[in-house]
Design a protein around this motif. Structure first.
Motif, PDB file in Angstrom:
ATOM      1  N   SER A 153      35.570  46.366  22.729  1.00 12.16           N
ATOM      2  CA  SER A 153      34.644  45.803  21.751  1.00 12.16           C
ATOM      3  C   SER A 153      34.868  46.450  20.394  1.00 12.16           C
ATOM      4  O   SER A 153      35.059  47.666  20.311  1.00 12.16           O
ATOM      5  CB  SER A 153      33.202  46.043  22.196  1.00 12.16           C
ATOM      6  N   THR A 154      34.830  45.635  19.356  1.00 13.07           N
ATOM      7  CA  THR A 154      35.126  46.126  18.010  1.00 13.07           C
ATOM      8  C   THR A 154      33.977  45.856  17.049  1.00 13.07           C
ATOM      9  O   THR A 154      33.201  44.909  17.235  1.00 13.07           O
ATOM     10  CB  THR A 154      36.393  45.474  17.452  1.00 13.07           C
ATOM     11  N   THR A 155      33.875  46.705  16.045  1.00  5.32           N
ATOM     12  CA  THR A 155      32.955  46.486  14.939  1.00  5.32           C
ATOM     13  C   THR A 155      33.709  46.763  13.645  1.00  5.32           C
ATOM     14  O   THR A 155      34.644  47.577  13.621  1.00  5.32           O
ATOM     15  CB  THR A 155      31.724  47.404  15.006  1.00  5.32           C
ATOM     16  N   TYR A 156      33.305  46.080  12.587  1.00  3.67           N
ATOM     17  CA  TYR A 156      33.957  46.224  11.289  1.00  3.67           C
ATOM     18  C   TYR A 156      32.919  46.299  10.179  1.00  3.67           C
ATOM     19  O   TYR A 156      31.868  45.649  10.241  1.00  3.67           O
ATOM     20  CB  TYR A 156      34.871  45.033  10.999  1.00  3.67           C
ATOM     21  N   LYS A 171      36.259  43.009   6.954  1.00  4.72           N
ATOM     22  CA  LYS A 171      36.379  41.919   7.924  1.00  4.72           C
ATOM     23  C   LYS A 171      37.375  40.869   7.437  1.00  4.72           C
ATOM     24  O   LYS A 171      37.357  40.482   6.279  1.00  4.72           O
ATOM     25  CB  LYS A 171      35.013  41.273   8.156  1.00  4.72           C
TER      26      LYS A 171
END
Length: 120
Positions: free
Chosen positions: A56-59, A64
């Motif tokens: 799982s990724t977050t930016y 983005k």
């Protein structure tokens, strides 16, 4: 007990690309999350992107669509592909890892930082 070694920073023109790498080594039982943060002169350190052991990724909103974080669990390594770089991306980029050691202790570790400079 744990080392994070970063590489891949440098000088690039606006619109160009760079790829950062960060390899974790030491008494690591499990890597929970790895990520990249950056800090420009006179500013607070800010999150760029994170990736969990499950992928799982977050930016940050500012990156983005331009940056991509990926990981290789077998190598305890995280990458940050940075495309369409802008002068405002100029910062020292720090690798971060949340992990569990073999003795059960969980902690967060930081790399030494790598400079990314984007010229206009």
């Amino acid at each position: 007990q744990v080392q994070l070694v970063e590489s891949g920073g440098g000088l690039v023109q606006a619109g160009g690309s760079l790829r950062l790498s960060c390899a974790a080594s030491g008494r690591i039982f499990r890597l929970n999350t790895m990520g990249w943060y950056r800090q420009a002169p006179g500013k607070q350190r800010e999150l760029v992107a994170t990736i969990s052991s499950g992928g799982s990724t977050t930016y940050a909103d500012s990156v983005k669509g331009r940056f991509t974080i990926s990981g290789d669990n077998a190598k305890n390594t995280v990458y940050l592909q940075m495309n369409s770089l802008k002068p405002e991306d100029t910062s020292v980029y720090y690798c971060n890892a949340g992990l569990m050691l073999w003795d059960g202790v969980t902690d967060t570790y930081w790399g030494q930082g790598t400079q990314v400079t984007v010229s206009s």
